[in-house]
Design an enzyme around this catalytic site. Structure first.
Site, PDB file in Angstrom:
ATOM      1  N   TYR A 138     -41.680 -28.879  -1.571  1.00 47.34           N
ATOM      2  CA  TYR A 138     -42.226 -28.979  -0.215  1.00 47.34           C
ATOM      3  C   TYR A 138     -42.389 -27.609   0.427  1.00 47.34           C
ATOM      4  CZ  TYR A 138     -42.096 -34.007   0.876  1.00 47.34           C
ATOM      5  OH  TYR A 138     -42.349 -35.338   0.945  1.00 47.34           O
ATOM      6  N   ASP A 249     -38.714 -44.469   0.131  1.00 49.67           N
ATOM      7  CA  ASP A 249     -39.730 -45.488   0.429  1.00 49.67           C
ATOM      8  C   ASP A 249     -39.536 -46.707  -0.469  1.00 49.67           C
ATOM      9  OD1 ASP A 249     -41.045 -43.928   2.355  1.00 49.67           O
ATOM     10  OD2 ASP A 249     -43.034 -44.438   1.595  1.00 49.67           O
TER      11      ASP A 249
HETATM   12  C1  IPM Z   1     -40.803 -38.738   5.309  1.00 50.92           C
HETATM   13  C2  IPM Z   1     -42.283 -38.513   5.408  1.00 50.92           C
HETATM   14  C3  IPM Z   1     -42.571 -37.028   5.505  1.00 50.92           C
HETATM   15  C4  IPM Z   1     -42.057 -36.383   4.232  1.00 50.92           C
HETATM   16  C5  IPM Z   1     -44.036 -36.658   5.765  1.00 50.92           C
HETATM   17  C6  IPM Z   1     -44.588 -37.337   6.998  1.00 50.92           C
HETATM   18  C7  IPM Z   1     -44.250 -35.181   5.843  1.00 50.92           C
HETATM   19  O1  IPM Z   1     -42.940 -39.109   4.330  1.00 50.92           O
HETATM   20  O2  IPM Z   1     -40.069 -38.312   6.231  1.00 50.92           O
HETATM   21  O3  IPM Z   1     -40.358 -39.336   4.339  1.00 50.92           O
HETATM   22  O4  IPM Z   1     -42.761 -36.322   3.211  1.00 50.92           O
HETATM   23  O5  IPM Z   1     -40.917 -35.915   4.244  1.00 50.92           O
HETATM   24 MG    MG Z   2     -41.680 -40.308   3.114  1.00 52.69          MG
END
Ligand code: IPM
Ligand code: MG
Length: 359
Positions: A138, A249
């Site tokens: 990231y 997720d």
């Molecule tokens: C999360 C989201 C974020 C991430 C995005 C919106 C940048 O998906 O908090 O999981 O990837 O961390």
């Molecule tokens: Mg996410």
């Protein structure tokens, strides 16, 4: 206690309003918070041409905790990366040093049938995902899109972790495991990636300080599979930024809905930002359909971790439980034929449960 409230985009303002409503409902019981609002994400880009304006960052820094909604929307997809809503969130995490992201995924009794999996598989599931939040691919440099000699373009990103970064997130995870089921599974891709080979070595070293916690290691592909095959095998999971994004997720769908998962993002001193793990859901924004429970549960985590108000945190969590037990469902949680309530009605129901009346 001073709370910075950053509603953001899409359903952000609607779900944040319910969380603030719930916190205010605790005022008569002695919880006193002040709420200061600021723009972040696309809302901030619209007004200030910057997804994290200096005054928003300053407010976040001077507050005791940050309550965050969601950012993003299709209208911002064509913007240069620095102006995109997600940068507001990523910069906030980085600037505040919020390296430890706690994402508890547990199935609330009564919601087993809302899960994507069979009830007998998810029953009793209670996983804490500890995601490293300020490193990895990231933030790694170099990154970019460049044109090769052939004229073809190439995209590249850098996955990287220093030993220190791995050590500090490992400690957070071991400490969390100590307070729970004393099992920690570290997720990596050490069979392919050097970065995660080092990750595995460092987590193993740190593990020697925690002989009372049973440490295991799992490759991320297997972990993704085990999570849907037998989620009860997990207690605490620790992993890097990107794997943690994906696995959290996945875990949320097991709990019935992505609308149920709260999160805390903490710095070295326990200061934190609290947000639902779901996004801005532009398709349902402004319609009063969103499930506010992940945000309300994030507010409970805020009371627990940053404001040290465990009793109030419990009260909110118990109120959410009782509302679910009473059968109240937003659209994301309902099975075919079940009655559905909207965002504000769900917030009201939690408030009613808090105040002791039947939801
Ligand atoms: C999360 C989201 C974020 C991430 C995005 C919106 C940048 O998906 O908090 O999981 O990837 O961390
Ligand atoms: Mg996410």
């Amino acid at each position: 206690m001073k709370i910075a409230v950053l509603p953001g985009d899409g359903i952000g303002p609607e779900i944040i309003a319910e969380a603030v409503k719930v916190l205010r409902a605790l005022e008569p019981a002695g919880l006193h918070c002040t709420f200061s609002y600021a723009d972040v994400g696309g809302a901030a880009t619209d007004r200030f041409d910057d997804p994290l304006p200096a005054h928003t960052l300053a407010l976040a820094r001077e507050s005791d905790a940050v309550l965050f909604g969601a950012v993003g929307g299709p209208q911002y997809d064509a913007l240069p990366r620095a102006k995109r809503p997600e940068q507001g969130l990523l910069r906030l995490r980085k600037e505040l040093g919020l390296f430890a992201n706690l994402r508890p995924a547990r199935i609330h009794p009564g919601l087993e049938s809302a899960s994507a999996l069979k009830p007998e598989i998810v029953e009793g599931m209670d996983v804490l995902i500890v995601r490293e939040l300020t490193g990895d691919i990231y933030f790694g440099q170099p990154r970019g899109i460049r044109t090769l000699e052939s004229g073809e373009r190439e995209g590249f990103d850098t996955m990287r972790y220093s030993e220190g970064e791995v050590r500090r997130i490992a400690r957070v995870a071991f400490e969390a495991a100590r307070r729970r089921g004393r099992r920690l599974c570290s997720v990596d891709k050490a069979n392919v990636l050097e970065t995660t080979q080092l990750w595995r070595e460092v987590v193993t070293q740190v593990g020697q300080e925690y002989p009372d916690v049973a440490l295991s290691h799992m490759y991320v592909d297997n972990a993704a599979m085990q999570l849907v095959r037998a989620p009860r095998q997990f207690d605490v999971v620790v992993t890097g930024n990107m794997f943690g994004d994906i696995l959290s997720d996945e875990a949320s769908a097991l709990t019935g809905s992505i609308g149920m998962l709260p999160s805390a993002s903490l710095d070295e001193h326990g200061k934190g930002m609290y947000e639902p793990i779901h996004g801005s859901a532009p398709d349902i924004a402004g319609k009063g359909l969103a499930n506010p429970l992940a945000t309300i549960l994030s507010a409970a985590m805020m009371l627990r971790y940053s404001l040290r108000q465990e009793a109030f945190a419990r009260r909110i969590e118990d109120a959410v439980e009782s509302v679910l037990r009473a059968g109240l469902r937003t659209a994301d949680l309902a099975r075919a034929g079940e009655a559905v309530i909207g965002t504000a009605a769900m917030g009201d129901a939690v408030v009613a449960a808090l105040c002791g009346s039947q939801p």
